[in-house]
Design a protein around this motif. Structure first.
Motif, short mmCIF file in Angstrom:
data_model
loop_
_atom_site.label_atom_id
_atom_site.label_comp_id
_atom_site.label_asym_id
_atom_site.label_seq_id
_atom_site.Cartn_x
_atom_site.Cartn_y
_atom_site.Cartn_z
N TRP A 1 31.60 38.69 52.10
CA TRP A 1 33.05 38.85 52.23
C TRP A 1 33.69 38.40 50.92
O TRP A 1 33.56 37.24 50.52
CB TRP A 1 33.58 38.02 53.39
N PHE A 2 34.38 39.33 50.25
CA PHE A 2 35.05 39.02 48.99
C PHE A 2 36.48 38.57 49.28
O PHE A 2 37.28 39.31 49.86
CB PHE A 2 35.04 40.24 48.07
N SER A 3 36.79 37.36 48.86
CA SER A 3 38.09 36.76 49.09
C SER A 3 38.92 36.81 47.81
O SER A 3 38.38 36.76 46.70
CB SER A 3 37.90 35.30 49.54
N VAL A 4 40.23 36.90 47.96
CA VAL A 4 41.13 36.92 46.80
C VAL A 4 42.47 36.36 47.24
O VAL A 4 42.89 36.52 48.39
CB VAL A 4 41.28 38.36 46.25
N SER A 5 43.16 35.69 46.34
CA SER A 5 44.48 35.15 46.65
C SER A 5 45.50 36.28 46.68
O SER A 5 45.31 37.34 46.07
CB SER A 5 44.89 34.11 45.61
N ASP A 6 46.61 36.05 47.38
CA ASP A 6 47.63 37.09 47.48
C ASP A 6 48.26 37.39 46.12
O ASP A 6 48.56 38.54 45.80
CB ASP A 6 48.69 36.73 48.52
N ALA A 7 48.42 36.38 45.28
CA ALA A 7 49.01 36.61 43.96
C ALA A 7 48.10 37.46 43.09
O ALA A 7 48.56 38.39 42.40
CB ALA A 7 49.29 35.27 43.28
N GLU A 8 46.80 37.19 43.12
CA GLU A 8 45.85 37.97 42.33
C GLU A 8 45.75 39.39 42.86
O GLU A 8 45.67 40.35 42.08
CB GLU A 8 44.47 37.29 42.36
N GLN A 9 45.77 39.54 44.16
CA GLN A 9 45.72 40.88 44.74
C GLN A 9 46.90 41.72 44.29
O GLN A 9 46.76 42.87 43.88
CB GLN A 9 45.69 40.80 46.27
N GLU A 10 48.10 41.13 44.35
CA GLU A 10 49.29 41.86 43.96
C GLU A 10 49.24 42.24 42.48
O GLU A 10 49.64 43.35 42.09
CB GLU A 10 50.54 41.02 44.25
N ASP A 11 48.73 41.36 41.64
CA ASP A 11 48.60 41.65 40.21
C ASP A 11 47.65 42.82 39.98
O ASP A 11 47.91 43.70 39.16
CB ASP A 11 48.11 40.41 39.47
N ARG A 12 46.55 42.85 40.72
CA ARG A 12 45.59 43.95 40.57
C ARG A 12 46.18 45.27 41.07
O ARG A 12 45.89 46.33 40.50
CB ARG A 12 44.30 43.61 41.32
N MET B 1 40.65 30.73 51.08
CA MET B 1 41.54 31.37 50.13
C MET B 1 42.38 32.45 50.79
O MET B 1 43.54 32.65 50.47
CB MET B 1 40.73 32.00 48.99
N ASP B 2 41.81 33.16 51.79
CA ASP B 2 42.50 34.31 52.33
C ASP B 2 43.76 33.96 53.10
O ASP B 2 44.64 34.80 53.25
CB ASP B 2 41.55 35.09 53.25
N GLY B 3 43.89 32.75 53.59
CA GLY B 3 45.03 32.45 54.39
C GLY B 3 46.12 31.71 53.66
O GLY B 3 47.10 31.29 54.26
N THR B 4 45.99 31.52 52.36
CA THR B 4 46.96 30.74 51.59
C THR B 4 47.53 31.57 50.46
O THR B 4 47.00 32.61 50.08
CB THR B 4 46.30 29.49 51.00
N SER B 5 48.64 31.07 49.89
CA SER B 5 49.29 31.80 48.81
C SER B 5 48.63 31.57 47.47
O SER B 5 48.80 32.34 46.55
CB SER B 5 50.77 31.39 48.72
N THR B 6 47.88 30.49 47.33
CA THR B 6 47.22 30.18 46.07
C THR B 6 45.76 29.89 46.34
O THR B 6 45.39 29.44 47.42
CB THR B 6 47.85 28.94 45.40
#
Length: 286
Positions: free
Chosen positions: A157-168, A1-6
């Motif tokens: 290690w907690f992973s998150v998508s870039d879109a979700e990170q930006e929303d948070r 998940m960490d290396g992709t946009s979705t």
């Protein structure tokens, strides 16, 4: 998940997010099991270290709090170390973390840990190349020593998508109770997304060892992430139930004539809650 946009590059359906009712019911059950684990650790004198790492806004802090909130704070404590002092910068890198390791019967939850060197310090240039390479060499040795000494070490290690990170990040910026969780360095993680991905990959390559493996927690759904992480931790520790001693309540003795002093002799806080109740009026419905 960490290396992709979705979170799902393959386009498959995402699992339905947990309802609050289901989440809270299972969380309470898991927290009761954590208390059982705590009592086993105390009885047997075991030591548990849990490392929480991952992307900014990936849900680490929430998972730490949910794990610790029902435990005895004298047994389970959270270690969230600040920026090192000038003196600490001259010490062996792992030295200040060693001071926070548990004694017999204790649990320490590292909300960020010695892996700062492989993450933010590496990406932001806060350490030299020599210091970084030395860390990658020494870290597996350090963790093997902990495990050989009997410490139960778990790394998540907690992973998150870039879109979700930006929303948070946006929600934190708009919420006065959470603005403190957003810093300039946090926002750098948006523009340095791939750099953090590469740092994580290299960190895993050197420190994902059999004695202390990494476990990845998918963090786009915070509720599911917390339950998954806590459930895995419980499954990974070979604890057993400890019988609770019977503690019958003693009978309250009859009064011997004690009289409470008049109320006007005390300073009471204003009844703020009563004022709110009057503003809202009586509640209706279920």
């Amino acid at each position: 998940m960490d290396g992709t946009s979705t979170p799902d590059a393959g386009g498959g359906d995402q699992p339905e997010r947990l309802t609050r009712q289901v989440y809270e019911r299972e969380l309470r059950r898991l927290q009761a099991e954590l208390v059982t684990l705590q009592e086993w650790l105390r009885r047997d004198g075991a030591r548990l270290v849990v490392v929480f790492e991952g992307r900014d806004a990936s849900g680490k802090g929430g998972a730490v709090r949910r794990l610790a909130e029902r435990l005895n704070p004298r047994i389970a404590r959270i270690a969230a170390l600040p920026v090192p002092t000038e003196r600490e910068r001259t010490q062996w890198y792992f030295q200040r973390y060693v001071a926070h390791l548990p004694a017999a019967g204790e649990i320490v939850l590292f909300d960020r840990s010695w892996y700062n060197r492989a993450g933010v310090e590496r990406v932001m240039g806060f350490c030299s190349e020599e210091e970084y390479r030395r860390f990658l060499s020494q870290c597996p040795q350090f963790e093997r020593m902990l495990v050989e000494d009997g410490v139960l070490l778990r790394k998540y290690w907690f992973s998150v998508s870039d879109a979700e990170q930006e929303d948070r990040f946006r929600k934190r910026a708009q919420d006065p109770t959470r603005r403190w969780k957003l810093s300039a360095i946090d926002l750098e993680s948006i523009t340095r997304w791939e750099a953090y991905s590469q740092a994580k990959d290299e960190m895993f390559a050197h420190t994902d060892i059999p004695e202390a493996p990494w476990y990845v927690v998918e963090g786009d759904d915070k509720r599911a992430a917390r339950l998954n992480m806590i459930a895995h931790l419980l499954e990974s520790v070979p604890y057993e139930r400890v019988p609770w001693p019977e503690l019958p309540l003693p009978p309250r003795p009859p009064s011997r004539g004690y009289r409470r002093p008049p109320r006007h002799l005390y300073r009471y806080v204003p009844d703020h809650a009563a004022a709110l109740s009057q503003e809202r009026g009586p509640e209706t419905g279920g």
